[in-house]
Write a protein that holds these residues in place. Structure first.
Motif, PDB file in Angstrom:
ATOM      1  N   UNK A 193     -36.140  -4.869  20.938  1.00 43.59           N
ATOM      2  CA  UNK A 193     -35.371  -4.924  22.172  1.00 43.59           C
ATOM      3  C   UNK A 193     -35.878  -6.042  23.077  1.00 43.59           C
ATOM      4  N   UNK A 194     -37.167  -6.367  22.966  1.00 42.59           N
ATOM      5  CA  UNK A 194     -37.757  -7.417  23.795  1.00 42.59           C
ATOM      6  C   UNK A 194     -37.006  -8.742  23.647  1.00 42.59           C
ATOM      7  N   UNK A 195     -36.590  -9.079  22.434  1.00 35.89           N
ATOM      8  CA  UNK A 195     -35.874 -10.337  22.219  1.00 35.89           C
ATOM      9  C   UNK A 195     -34.498 -10.303  22.875  1.00 35.89           C
ATOM     10  N   UNK A 196     -33.865  -9.125  22.915  1.00 31.60           N
ATOM     11  CA  UNK A 196     -32.598  -9.011  23.619  1.00 31.60           C
ATOM     12  C   UNK A 196     -32.756  -9.252  25.106  1.00 31.60           C
ATOM     13  N   UNK A 202     -31.464  -6.758  34.384  1.00 31.46           N
ATOM     14  CA  UNK A 202     -31.037  -5.486  34.973  1.00 31.46           C
ATOM     15  C   UNK A 202     -29.796  -4.950  34.260  1.00 31.46           C
ATOM     16  N   UNK A 203     -28.846  -5.821  33.954  1.00 30.58           N
ATOM     17  CA  UNK A 203     -27.627  -5.385  33.278  1.00 30.58           C
ATOM     18  C   UNK A 203     -27.942  -4.820  31.890  1.00 30.58           C
ATOM     19  N   UNK A 204     -28.788  -5.505  31.130  1.00 36.90           N
ATOM     20  CA  UNK A 204     -29.144  -5.008  29.809  1.00 36.90           C
ATOM     21  C   UNK A 204     -29.931  -3.704  29.915  1.00 36.90           C
ATOM     22  N   UNK A 205     -30.746  -3.578  30.952  1.00 35.28           N
ATOM     23  CA  UNK A 205     -31.497  -2.337  31.158  1.00 35.28           C
ATOM     24  C   UNK A 205     -30.549  -1.174  31.443  1.00 35.28           C
ATOM     25  N   UNK A 206     -29.488  -1.442  32.199  1.00 35.12           N
ATOM     26  CA  UNK A 206     -28.488  -0.398  32.475  1.00 35.12           C
ATOM     27  C   UNK A 206     -27.790   0.011  31.177  1.00 35.12           C
ATOM     28  N   UNK A 248     -30.088   2.150  29.133  1.00 33.19           N
ATOM     29  CA  UNK A 248     -30.184   3.515  29.658  1.00 33.19           C
ATOM     30  C   UNK A 248     -28.950   4.330  29.308  1.00 33.19           C
ATOM     31  N   UNK A 249     -27.783   3.701  29.352  1.00 30.78           N
ATOM     32  CA  UNK A 249     -26.552   4.408  28.974  1.00 30.78           C
ATOM     33  C   UNK A 249     -26.637   4.858  27.514  1.00 30.78           C
ATOM     34  N   UNK A 250     -27.182   3.970  26.661  1.00 31.67           N
ATOM     35  CA  UNK A 250     -27.322   4.329  25.248  1.00 31.67           C
ATOM     36  C   UNK A 250     -28.320   5.481  25.068  1.00 31.67           C
ATOM     37  N   UNK A 251     -29.447   5.419  25.762  1.00 33.16           N
ATOM     38  CA  UNK A 251     -30.490   6.426  25.568  1.00 33.16           C
ATOM     39  C   UNK A 251     -30.034   7.801  26.045  1.00 33.16           C
ATOM     40  N   UNK A 252     -29.349   7.856  27.180  1.00 34.01           N
ATOM     41  CA  UNK A 252     -28.938   9.165  27.695  1.00 34.01           C
ATOM     42  C   UNK A 252     -27.842   9.794  26.834  1.00 34.01           C
TER      43      UNK A 252
END
Length: 518
Positions: A435-438, A452-456, A459-463
């Protein structure tokens, strides 16, 4: 016999479903049964057929096994010797069925003996280390457990070493692994459900759980998924993990693996289940959550504030392993005003003369570190560590001297690599490294906004991710406040009086109020 010939013509390339039945009933003729077995196995050189006569009437019989898969002391001393000595010149019953029953009850000194009546029963037994006893005149055989091939002794786990804790780990023998679990959980409610996996290999797979603690829905769902497995062979538990996981598109592992019996026993007592596969020392535990990947058995063997500090360090290491290179790229390329002035001047000075943008630096050095890490794993132990350390130092220094990368980038990549090593779960560490490379690419496109957008999105995927039906982010969300006592912090053991709520255990407390301590 026509059915047997039809089966032989199928060949190795044939495909068949689990519902198809290719079993061939045994005949009453000893010669025909041995001939059919030889034909089925293509007359292998390690197939041993020992024919003999028993009783005063010289009844013909035979024992059959695969050389190398059996314990010769058991076969020679408890089967063959007993047949030749105890039945010599003895008057046996007139019925062949009665003779077989007498041999099973009084002659064979093996603990596990059962009867079979098909060719598949015999082949599956001897290919698993068993011995078959044929008697002329009856279409049944005795199948005896004489397994005795060489196995690796119990050793310290290689992938999960601890400073303080038990030094024994699982091995490739599933029977030994079951014994290790029973040594930790001496409870009559401990259950082992056995399956056969692989149409060709027919390996033993065991689902372990503690009845009365685990929620029945978890066991039911795991049994359904295990019964759906349809493959020729499962050489390692990773095959099982990939088959039964909820989402194969997710970079995160939804079922964790371990070599440690203490870790498996702790999971079972929390209301989880374990999956053991013959031939591998890695045992699967499910359901699993994101918080479990930051936990280690050593957290509980040390005092609570030591365990809490180490666990917090792991969360910080996960943040560094995933975000540090991306934050460096974003701040240097898009938001340099957020960097303190003196530090910004220092970074600018080190980057003077570097021909590549920061994202090319970060990705190239990151890939180099991954190559060195992989090379160090594949090389022999004595030189693998040397290659990893010396190679990183030499390449990093050479790249800085050549002006290809800046010194600050070498520091960032080194910190990222060290942080990824601090995570106790190898699978989750690999996920963060990917994920770091993404995040690097997102930072190179939109700076901090891209991160921030990729982090959001992440999070949507993880939840939305689940492990055997249990949300992957529990007890963060959905929230179970009491479970937070053993999440980021590790509360004193006197406060950890209840099992995790997210597994919905039937017995929520380790010791009910009305139950007396033994």
């Amino acid at each position: 016999m026509a059915l047997l010939r039809s089966r032989m013509k199928k060949g190795k390339g044939s495909t068949r479903s689990n519902e198809e039945d290719f079993s061939v009933n045994l005949t009453k003729q000893l010669d025909d049964n041995l001939k059919n077995l030889n034909k089925m196995l293509d007359n292998p050189s390690d197939l041993v057929i020992r024919e003999l006569t028993i009783g005063s009437a010289n009844h013909r019989c035979a024992i059959v096994f695969i050389d190398g898969l059996i314990d010769k002391k058991v076969v020679d001393g408890k089967i063959l010797k007993n047949l030749q000595t105890q039945l010599q010149n003895k008057t046996l019953p007139s019925s062949d069925a009665a003779i077989l029953d007498e041999v099973q009850r009084e002659i064979i000194s093996v603990s596990h003996v059962e009867q079979g009546n098909t060719l598949d029963d015999v082949s599956n037994s001897i290919l698993s280390g068993g011995t078959a006893f044929y008697l002329d005149g009856i279409n049944k055989v005795l199948i005896m457990n004489t397994m005795g091939w060489e196995t690796r002794s119990i050793q310290e786990p290689i992938t999960e070493s601890l400073i303080r804790g038990p030094r024994e780990g699982f091995v490739e023998n599933i029977g030994t692994n079951m014994v290790l679990i029973r040594r930790y959980i001496r409870d009559s409610n401990l259950r082992f459900t056995t399956y056969k996996v692989g149409r060709r290999s027919k390996k033993a797979l065991v689902l372990a759980y503690v009845d009365g603690i685990v929620h029945p829905d978890i066991v039911k769902e795991l049994k359904r998924r295990l019964e759906s497995i349809d493959m020729d062979d499962a050489p390692e538990s990773g095959y099982i993990e990939q088959w039964i996981e909820d989402s194969f598109l997710s970079p995160f592992p939804q079922i964790f693996h371990t070599e440690r019996p203490d870790k498996v026993s702790a999971a079972l007592l929390q209301g989880k289940a374990a999956i053991l596969l013959d031939g591998t020392p890695f045992v699967l535990t499910a359901p699993s959550t994101l918080g479990n990947s930051f936990q280690s058995p050593e957290d509980y063997y040390e005092r609570w504030f030591v365990g809490t500090l180490i666990r917090m360090l792991r969360y910080g290491a996960a943040f560094i392993a995933m975000f540090l290179p991306a934050l460096y790229i974003a701040l240097v390329s898009y938001q340099p005003g957020m960097i303190p002035s003196k530090l910004a001047f220092s970074i600018a000075a080190t980057r003077e003369g570097v021909p590549f943008p920061s994202v090319v630096e970060a990705i190239s050095m990151g890939l180099t570190m991954e190559l060195l890490r992989e090379a160090g794993v594949r090389l022999p132990k004595t030189i693998g560590q040397t290659i990893g350390i010396v190679g990183g130092l030499v390449i990093g220094d050479a790249a800085v001297q050549a002006g290809i990368v800046s010194p600050i980038m070498v520091i960032v990549v080194a910190l990222t690599a060290i942080a990824s090593f601090a995570l106790p779960s190898y699978s989750i560490a690999i996920s963060f490294r990917m994920i770091r490379f993404g995040f690097m690419i997102a930072a190179s496109v939109l700076g901090l906004y891209g991160v921030i957008l990729l982090y959001i999105v992440l999070n949507i995927h993880i939840v939305n991710l689940k492990s055997i039906g249990v949300p992957y982010t529990t007890p963060f969300a959905p929230s179970f406040v009491k479970d937070w006592l053993d999440l980021v912090v590790r509360a004193p053991l006197t406060m950890l009086t209840e099992r995790p709520k997210y597994t919905k255990p039937n017995d929520s407390k380790p010791m009910d109020k009305g139950e007396k301590k033994q």
